[in-house]
Design an enzyme around this catalytic site. Sequence first.
Site, PDB file in Angstrom:
ATOM      1  N   ASP A  10       0.836  -1.213   0.000  1.00  0.00           N
ATOM      2  CA  ASP A  10       0.000   0.000   0.000  1.00  0.00           C
ATOM      3  C   ASP A  10       0.870   1.262   0.000  1.00  0.00           C
ATOM      4  O   ASP A  10       0.811   2.062   0.917  1.00  0.00           O
ATOM      5  CB  ASP A  10      -0.960  -0.002   1.198  1.00  0.00           C
ATOM      6  CG  ASP A  10      -0.245   0.030   2.539  1.00  0.00           C
ATOM      7  OD1 ASP A  10       0.953  -0.345   2.594  1.00  0.00           O
ATOM      8  OD2 ASP A  10      -0.858   0.440   3.538  1.00  0.00           O
ATOM      9  N   ASP A  15       6.850   1.639   2.046  1.00  0.00           N
ATOM     10  CA  ASP A  15       6.567   0.645   1.001  1.00  0.00           C
ATOM     11  C   ASP A  15       7.394   0.946  -0.245  1.00  0.00           C
ATOM     12  O   ASP A  15       7.914   0.033  -0.896  1.00  0.00           O
ATOM     13  CB  ASP A  15       5.093   0.675   0.599  1.00  0.00           C
ATOM     14  CG  ASP A  15       4.148   0.527   1.758  1.00  0.00           C
ATOM     15  OD1 ASP A  15       3.578  -0.555   1.919  1.00  0.00           O
ATOM     16  OD2 ASP A  15       3.951   1.518   2.489  1.00  0.00           O
ATOM     17  N   ASN A  39      -2.301   2.860   3.558  1.00  0.00           N
ATOM     18  CA  ASN A  39      -1.742   4.174   3.852  1.00  0.00           C
ATOM     19  C   ASN A  39      -2.567   5.286   3.210  1.00  0.00           C
ATOM     20  O   ASN A  39      -2.771   6.348   3.798  1.00  0.00           O
ATOM     21  CB  ASN A  39      -0.289   4.252   3.389  1.00  0.00           C
ATOM     22  CG  ASN A  39       0.642   3.428   4.255  1.00  0.00           C
ATOM     23  OD1 ASN A  39       0.489   3.376   5.470  1.00  0.00           O
ATOM     24  ND2 ASN A  39       1.604   2.770   3.631  1.00  0.00           N
ATOM     25  N   THR A 122       2.982  -5.872   2.830  1.00  0.00           N
ATOM     26  CA  THR A 122       3.461  -4.731   3.604  1.00  0.00           C
ATOM     27  C   THR A 122       2.351  -3.712   3.846  1.00  0.00           C
ATOM     28  O   THR A 122       2.624  -2.597   4.304  1.00  0.00           O
ATOM     29  CB  THR A 122       4.655  -4.039   2.912  1.00  0.00           C
ATOM     30  OG1 THR A 122       4.253  -3.546   1.628  1.00  0.00           O
ATOM     31  CG2 THR A 122       5.814  -5.006   2.743  1.00  0.00           C
ATOM     32  N   PHE A 163      -0.564  -0.713  12.740  1.00  0.00           N
ATOM     33  CA  PHE A 163      -1.439  -0.198  11.687  1.00  0.00           C
ATOM     34  C   PHE A 163      -1.935  -1.267  10.709  1.00  0.00           C
ATOM     35  O   PHE A 163      -3.141  -1.345  10.427  1.00  0.00           O
ATOM     36  CB  PHE A 163      -0.735   0.923  10.908  1.00  0.00           C
ATOM     37  CG  PHE A 163      -1.543   1.448   9.751  1.00  0.00           C
ATOM     38  CD1 PHE A 163      -2.590   2.331   9.958  1.00  0.00           C
ATOM     39  CD2 PHE A 163      -1.262   1.042   8.451  1.00  0.00           C
ATOM     40  CE1 PHE A 163      -3.346   2.806   8.898  1.00  0.00           C
ATOM     41  CE2 PHE A 163      -2.009   1.518   7.383  1.00  0.00           C
ATOM     42  CZ  PHE A 163      -3.051   2.407   7.607  1.00  0.00           C
ATOM     43  N   ASN A 164      -1.047  -2.064  10.133  1.00  0.00           N
ATOM     44  CA  ASN A 164      -1.475  -3.013   9.093  1.00  0.00           C
ATOM     45  C   ASN A 164      -2.504  -4.003   9.617  1.00  0.00           C
ATOM     46  O   ASN A 164      -3.486  -4.316   8.934  1.00  0.00           O
ATOM     47  CB  ASN A 164      -0.273  -3.770   8.524  1.00  0.00           C
ATOM     48  CG  ASN A 164       0.551  -2.936   7.575  1.00  0.00           C
ATOM     49  OD1 ASN A 164       0.139  -1.850   7.160  1.00  0.00           O
ATOM     50  ND2 ASN A 164       1.736  -3.431   7.221  1.00  0.00           N
ATOM     51  N   HIS A 231       9.523   0.685   8.188  1.00  0.00           N
ATOM     52  CA  HIS A 231       8.877  -0.566   8.593  1.00  0.00           C
ATOM     53  C   HIS A 231       8.947  -1.648   7.511  1.00  0.00           C
ATOM     54  O   HIS A 231       9.438  -2.754   7.744  1.00  0.00           O
ATOM     55  CB  HIS A 231       7.408  -0.306   8.937  1.00  0.00           C
ATOM     56  CG  HIS A 231       7.189   0.713   9.997  1.00  0.00           C
ATOM     57  ND1 HIS A 231       7.465   0.487  11.325  1.00  0.00           N
ATOM     58  CD2 HIS A 231       6.714   1.988   9.927  1.00  0.00           C
ATOM     59  CE1 HIS A 231       7.164   1.555  12.038  1.00  0.00           C
ATOM     60  NE2 HIS A 231       6.714   2.484  11.213  1.00  0.00           N
ATOM     61  N   ASP A 232       8.453  -1.326   6.327  1.00  0.00           N
ATOM     62  CA  ASP A 232       8.279  -2.355   5.298  1.00  0.00           C
ATOM     63  C   ASP A 232       9.599  -2.860   4.732  1.00  0.00           C
ATOM     64  O   ASP A 232       9.686  -4.000   4.259  1.00  0.00           O
ATOM     65  CB  ASP A 232       7.396  -1.810   4.167  1.00  0.00           C
ATOM     66  CG  ASP A 232       6.009  -1.444   4.647  1.00  0.00           C
ATOM     67  OD1 ASP A 232       5.583  -1.975   5.693  1.00  0.00           O
ATOM     68  OD2 ASP A 232       5.347  -0.624   3.992  1.00  0.00           O
TER      69      ASP A 232
END
Length: 303
Positions: A10, A15, A39, A122, A163-164, A231-232
Amino acid sequence: MTIKIIMDTDPGIDDAAAITMAINDDNIDLKLITTVAGNVTVDKTTKNALKLVRFFNSDIPVAAGAKQPLIKPFEDAARIHGESGMPGYVFPDDLPKPMDKTAVEALRDEIMANDQITLVPTGSYTNIALLFSEYPEVKSHIERIVAMGGTLGYGNMTSAAEFNVFTDPHAARIVYNSGIPIVMVGLDITMKALLTPESLAKLPTLNETGKMLHDIIIHDGDNSDRGIAMHDVNTIFYLLHPEAITTEKMWVDVQTEGPAMGETVGDIRGAYHNGKTNTAVCVDIDADAFNKWFIEEVSHISK
């Protein structure tokens, strides 16, 4: 050995960095990119994926996916990633078209055409949950799922939820109950392996890719003096350098209701599932090695 992967994503600033690494590292064979609302809305995440494919003159196909979670109302992260999802850099306008099939159809076709492929989600896991529900036969062709999301500690949407997983907890529960080996790349390591200010400052000196990443990363609304969480990107780092990450096997359940919605609960004592495990949870990372690798990866990109 080349690692065959599909990214379900996303984009999103981090990402974009993860996709950049996956497209350009010779040890990864990125077969397909599918997009999901997360996102930002799915029309924007799809456009952003196409921008990256065009930037690198790649022919990797992109398929648009779910516009909203399975049950829970959609809540984006534009406050972190900006309204477009990837602000700060002017990409080419002549973008390729997305595939003329849904993300679920594209996932099904690509997975069935390969043996033992790795899924790398992700964003929220809506597309993958729909895939498993509609085409359960794909499961035997998937070697593992290396998923950014979750936390055993403090969340970033509530004190409990990342979040994810929070975005579509019902989809996350389906994925964690799928029977496929899962690596949970969560906040337990992504908040340790921050891209440092020193690393960020080096990026625009490397090449045009470094400038592009620098220009979008500095717009990340979730930053500190210590650095910015990518993060991703940790999913790609794990695939290439698992020795730099410590994992612990346990059973992970996902809460789908109430104030703890989206919490990933690890059975750390092995007390509730007869000693069975469904996840290798990433619990520690060599942050210096991550930063060194990040800069080296970008420096080796020809553009």
